[in-house]
Scaffold this motif. Structure first.
Motif, PDB file in Angstrom:
ATOM      1  N   GLY A   1       0.812  -1.209   0.000  1.00 43.03           N
ATOM      2  CA  GLY A   1       0.000   0.000   0.000  1.00 43.03           C
ATOM      3  C   GLY A   1       0.844   1.257   0.000  1.00 43.03           C
ATOM      4  N   SER A   2       1.888   1.269   0.821  1.00 43.68           N
ATOM      5  CA  SER A   2       2.789   2.410   0.866  1.00 43.68           C
ATOM      6  C   SER A   2       3.999   2.066   1.718  1.00 43.68           C
ATOM      7  N   ASN A   3       5.075   2.785   1.483  1.00 41.78           N
ATOM      8  CA  ASN A   3       6.323   2.578   2.216  1.00 41.78           C
ATOM      9  C   ASN A   3       7.020   3.933   2.275  1.00 41.78           C
ATOM     10  N   PRO A   4       7.652   4.288   3.376  1.00 40.57           N
ATOM     11  CA  PRO A   4       8.255   5.622   3.483  1.00 40.57           C
ATOM     12  C   PRO A   4       9.263   5.940   2.383  1.00 40.57           C
ATOM     13  N   THR A   5      10.078   4.960   2.003  1.00 39.84           N
ATOM     14  CA  THR A   5      11.080   5.228   0.964  1.00 39.84           C
ATOM     15  C   THR A   5      10.426   5.412  -0.389  1.00 39.84           C
ATOM     16  N   ARG A   6       9.446   4.561  -0.709  1.00 37.86           N
ATOM     17  CA  ARG A   6       8.749   4.727  -1.981  1.00 37.86           C
ATOM     18  C   ARG A   6       7.976   6.043  -2.009  1.00 37.86           C
ATOM     19  N   ALA A   7       7.407   6.417  -0.872  1.00 37.13           N
ATOM     20  CA  ALA A   7       6.669   7.674  -0.787  1.00 37.13           C
ATOM     21  C   ALA A   7       7.589   8.865  -1.040  1.00 37.13           C
ATOM     22  N   GLU A   8       8.824   8.792  -0.547  1.00 38.58           N
ATOM     23  CA  GLU A   8       9.771   9.877  -0.793  1.00 38.58           C
ATOM     24  C   GLU A   8      10.164   9.935  -2.264  1.00 38.58           C
ATOM     25  N   LEU A   9      10.382   8.771  -2.878  1.00 36.04           N
ATOM     26  CA  LEU A   9      10.658   8.746  -4.319  1.00 36.04           C
ATOM     27  C   LEU A   9       9.503   9.362  -5.094  1.00 36.04           C
TER      28      LEU A   9
ATOM     29  N   ALA B   1       4.102  17.891 -11.060  1.00 38.57           N
ATOM     30  CA  ALA B   1       2.833  17.207 -10.790  1.00 38.57           C
ATOM     31  C   ALA B   1       2.469  17.287  -9.314  1.00 38.57           C
ATOM     32  N   GLU B   2       1.197  17.045  -9.041  1.00 38.26           N
ATOM     33  CA  GLU B   2       0.724  16.976  -7.666  1.00 38.26           C
ATOM     34  C   GLU B   2       0.883  15.578  -7.077  1.00 38.26           C
ATOM     35  N   HIS B   3       0.867  14.561  -7.946  1.00 36.91           N
ATOM     36  CA  HIS B   3       0.871  13.174  -7.485  1.00 36.91           C
ATOM     37  C   HIS B   3       1.866  12.350  -8.306  1.00 36.91           C
ATOM     38  N   GLY B   4       2.620  11.489  -7.618  1.00 44.65           N
ATOM     39  CA  GLY B   4       3.551  10.596  -8.283  1.00 44.65           C
ATOM     40  C   GLY B   4       3.407   9.179  -7.754  1.00 44.65           C
ATOM     41  N   PHE B   5       3.658   8.196  -8.620  1.00 44.28           N
ATOM     42  CA  PHE B   5       3.520   6.784  -8.256  1.00 44.28           C
ATOM     43  C   PHE B   5       4.667   5.992  -8.880  1.00 44.28           C
ATOM     44  N   ALA B   6       5.235   5.074  -8.098  1.00 43.88           N
ATOM     45  CA  ALA B   6       6.357   4.260  -8.562  1.00 43.88           C
ATOM     46  C   ALA B   6       5.931   2.805  -8.685  1.00 43.88           C
TER      47      ALA B   6
ATOM     48  N   GLU C   1      -6.279   8.745  -7.143  1.00 39.07           N
ATOM     49  CA  GLU C   1      -6.892   7.709  -6.313  1.00 39.07           C
ATOM     50  C   GLU C   1      -6.963   6.381  -7.045  1.00 39.07           C
ATOM     51  N   ARG C   2      -7.251   6.440  -8.353  1.00 38.84           N
ATOM     52  CA  ARG C   2      -7.326   5.203  -9.141  1.00 38.84           C
ATOM     53  C   ARG C   2      -5.953   4.540  -9.248  1.00 38.84           C
ATOM     54  N   PHE C   3      -4.914   5.348  -9.407  1.00 37.34           N
ATOM     55  CA  PHE C   3      -3.572   4.780  -9.537  1.00 37.34           C
ATOM     56  C   PHE C   3      -3.064   4.236  -8.203  1.00 37.34           C
ATOM     57  N   ALA C   4      -3.418   4.896  -7.109  1.00 34.93           N
ATOM     58  CA  ALA C   4      -3.069   4.363  -5.788  1.00 34.93           C
ATOM     59  C   ALA C   4      -3.759   3.023  -5.558  1.00 34.93           C
ATOM     60  N   LEU C   5      -5.012   2.921  -6.010  1.00 32.45           N
ATOM     61  CA  LEU C   5      -5.734   1.650  -5.910  1.00 32.45           C
ATOM     62  C   LEU C   5      -5.057   0.584  -6.760  1.00 32.45           C
ATOM     63  N   ALA C   6      -4.605   0.976  -7.963  1.00 34.73           N
ATOM     64  CA  ALA C   6      -3.926   0.016  -8.834  1.00 34.73           C
ATOM     65  C   ALA C   6      -2.661  -0.512  -8.171  1.00 34.73           C
ATOM     66  N   GLN C   7      -1.933   0.352  -7.488  1.00 28.57           N
ATOM     67  CA  GLN C   7      -0.752  -0.108  -6.767  1.00 28.57           C
ATOM     68  C   GLN C   7      -1.133  -1.165  -5.730  1.00 28.57           C
TER      69      GLN C   7
END
Length: 380
Positions: free
Chosen positions: A45-53, A63-68, A214-220
């Motif tokens: 769902g989330s991780n501090p290091t991925r969130a920082e990336l 951008a306002e939102h990023g996803f790895a 929100e859709r991309f966070a759900l996809a993750q």
């Protein structure tokens, strides 16, 4: 803040004073027993290091939102995850072979439609129908380097109620910012220029749309194709040198394309804007440079295999964007999923070679290309 400063200074560990943010490898996190709440719960769902990336990725793309994600194709698949039965995607015929494979092998069974267009520059308002959900754009296109007018496509798509998704892998946020031109979503294979060292597999999505985010966070979370913490940590570090690397790679690529363009053993050289003056004008209006990828066709009298075997520096391998130069044969490597007919429609000839230029000394690269061309001539 200029992009080189942003690449280096976006993250600071103010809690401990460390100039490099820490690496968090935990797969699970303690929660409040009363509420089961916490900023992090489980790594998928989330991780501090991925969130920082993801914070860095958003800043680089404006951008306002990023996803790895775990790969560029995982990111592209997540972008397509917003599609519903009956939806249509319009794509250029000249599109990355992995994207073509995804569309060709998975869309029909899921009730989705893909329409490939030889030149997105010819797209009209009538082409964007009520079924069209996404117009998917690569500019420059892979591997032909054809250019699409992003402002025009955004206008057409939005008037028809469709979204614009741009694969910005060849440019990165250093040279082109599609979101600032009106695009809804940007995807990239971070394996390429963002990583830059041919040792990380990763993909990214950025957007300014909160609902899409929100859709991309759900996809993750639901699909699970997330980037692990260690790769996230390493990508944070490699991004710090992205603008510097790309500056050197681009300068080398410009010198090489000019040299090859005057070489008698080379047929045609392709680069952003080479197709027409109009495409050159469009690219100059939406990007700040040509990037570090070019393509070319050998003259008929050059033996392709002998030429490739004679090269000392560019490795004969797929991928691009690394500090080392790479050369490939799209028809049998990156775009092998395409039928010969689809390759022809995309402008991918059997003799086309794609060169990703690295940071080596350009004089060494030019000398190497010259001796390999001589070997190719001698072998024919």
């Amino acid at each position: 803040m200029h992009i080189q400063t942003a690449a280096v200074q976006t993250l600071r560990d103010h809690q401990h004073g460390a100039v490099v943010p820490p690496l968090h490898l935990a797969s699970t996190f303690e929660l409040d027993p009363a509420t089961a709440d916490g900023p992090f719960a489980y790594q998928r769902g989330s991780n501090p290091t991925r969130a920082e990336l993801e914070q860095v990725l958003a800043v680089l793309d404006g951008a306002e939102h990023g996803f790895a994600f775990a790969s560029g194709m995982a990111a592209t698949a997540a972008a397509f995850s917003i599609l519903e039965t009956g939806d249509e995607v319009i794509l250029s015929a000249s599109v990355y072979g992995g994207t073509y494979r995804l569309v060709d092998k998975y869309f029909e069974a899921r009730g989705l439609r893909a329409r490939f267009v030889e030149d997105l520059g010819t797209l009209t308002e009538a082409d964007v129908t009520e079924r069209t959900r996404i117009v998917f754009v690569e500019t420059p296109a892979n591997p032909t380097l054809r250019i699409t007018d992003l402002r025009r496509i955004v206008d057409l798509a939005h008037r028809g109620g469709a979204l614009v998704v741009v694969d910005n892998t060849f440019m990165s946020g250093v040279l082109q910012r599609p979101l600032a031109l009106g695009a809804d979503v940007v995807v990239q294979s971070a394996t390429k220029f963002l990583s830059g060292h041919s040792d990380i597999l990763a993909g990214t999505i950025t957007t300014n749309d909160a609902d899409l985010a929100e859709r991309f966070a759900l996809a993750q979370k639901a699909l699970g194709g997330v980037l692990p913490p260690f790769d996230s940590y390493r990508l944070i570090q490699t991004i710090k040198t992205l603008p510097l690397r790309l500056e050197r790679q681009q300068a080398n690529a410009i010198a090489i394309r000019e040299h090859l363009g005057a070489h008698p053993a080379i047929g045609t050289v392709f680069f952003p804007g080479s197709h027409s003056e109009e495409e050159a004008r469009i690219h100059a209006s939406q990007a700040s440079g040509p990037g570090a990828v070019l393509a070319f066709e050998l003259a008929p009298e050059v033996d392709r295999v002998a030429f490739l075997r004679a090269l000392r520096y560019p490795a004969y391998a797929v991928s691009l964007g690394g500090v080392e130069s790479l050369i490939c044969h799209p028809a049998t490597m990156t775009h092998e999923a395409m039928t010969p007919e689809a390759q022809a429609e995309a402008g991918i000839s059997p003799e086309l070679l794609r060169l990703s230029v690295g940071i080596e000394d350009v004089a060494d690269l030019v000398e190497d290309l010259d001796q390999a061309l001589a070997a190719g001539l001698a072998a024919s």
